[in-house]
Write a protein that holds these residues in place. Sequence first.
Motif: not given
Length: 360
Positions: A36-37, A39-41, A43-44
């Motif tokens: 998750s970490c 992934g958020s780096l 983008g959506d």
Amino acid sequence: MVYNGVIERYKEYLPVTEKTPIITLKEGNTPLIPASCLGSLIGDNFAVYLKYEGLNPTGSFKDRGMTVAISKACEEKATAVICASTGNTSASSAAYAAKAGMKCFVLIPEGAIALGKLSQAFIHGAVVLAVKGNFDTALKLAREITAKYPVTLVNSLNPYRIEGQKTASFEICDTLGNAPDFQLMPVGNAGNITAYWKGYKEYKEKGNSTKLPKMLGFQAEGAAPIVKGRPIKNPKTIATAIKIGNPASWKTAVEARDESGGLIDTVSDDEIIAAYKLLAEKEGIFVEPASAVSVAGLIKLTKNGYFKNLPITAYQLPIAIVCILTGHGLKDPERAIATIKKPRVLKPDLKVILKEMGYY
Ligand code: AN7
């Protein structure tokens, strides 16, 4: 259903018959963990997954190839195997040879093997021969020995190793329901990138997936023969597993890169350590430095805008990115200790300890 290892699970894709004695430690079936970490780096539109190969029986992806190599060696009535190794191959070959009742020789570059790996080779009863020189020198010697003496080579030059290792790509496809869009991984002797690419192609041909990932490989800056286009005489990196200057599967790694429309790039030791810490601190996953190379590569490409400039409409969202985490962090405990601040030794006094904890 009882899980019995990669040969039983994927036997129709592997060079085994009913006559092959299956030597397994129930390797494979490793988790694909959403990151998750990370992934958020990016983008959506992206979903990042970590294939945690450190959870194999000896703590690295090598076990997938070793179960096939040792089973076939057993079928061929071999009594001894040998490998040159930066550590993980030696740990895996020692364990599987022990299980098969075979003798195991390992040639290692002197002083360049992480402690955990060395302890594995010793405890499984391998004959450990330290060579003055690097991995490339040791591999050359192993090849010379197996050309003349009745000892089976179990480095990834042994095609059964590649066959076994390709099962990791099958698992990824089975878990995601299709191949990912991008796969990032470290490249050392280049057997693993060769194996994954072979696996993805075969699975698609069989109709088990509808696409192929772009293969994104990474070498350490000081050990990047494929990126530089020439062998490196004295490779240097803290990621000892991939301290390799003249990869045996060079050609097939370049094919994987080019056929998939991917790339092979470098990451620095500082970038490797940053990714190593980030994985441990933000994703809760402890890997060895060579495995953090995948994530170091992901961060580098994200910073370069590689993923930002994609034709998003050409993809089914979210775009799936898989980073291969090839080996467990406990393989190289000394690196972890060297990376953190040493704990202060305190008086056995509640107030002193509470103060240190920030509660007083
Ligand atoms: C953790 O053990 O070469 O590109 O002798 O241990 O297939 O070589 C290990 C390689 C990546 C690179 N990550 O894979 C050996 C050895 C880890 C590794 C690699 C290795 P290849």
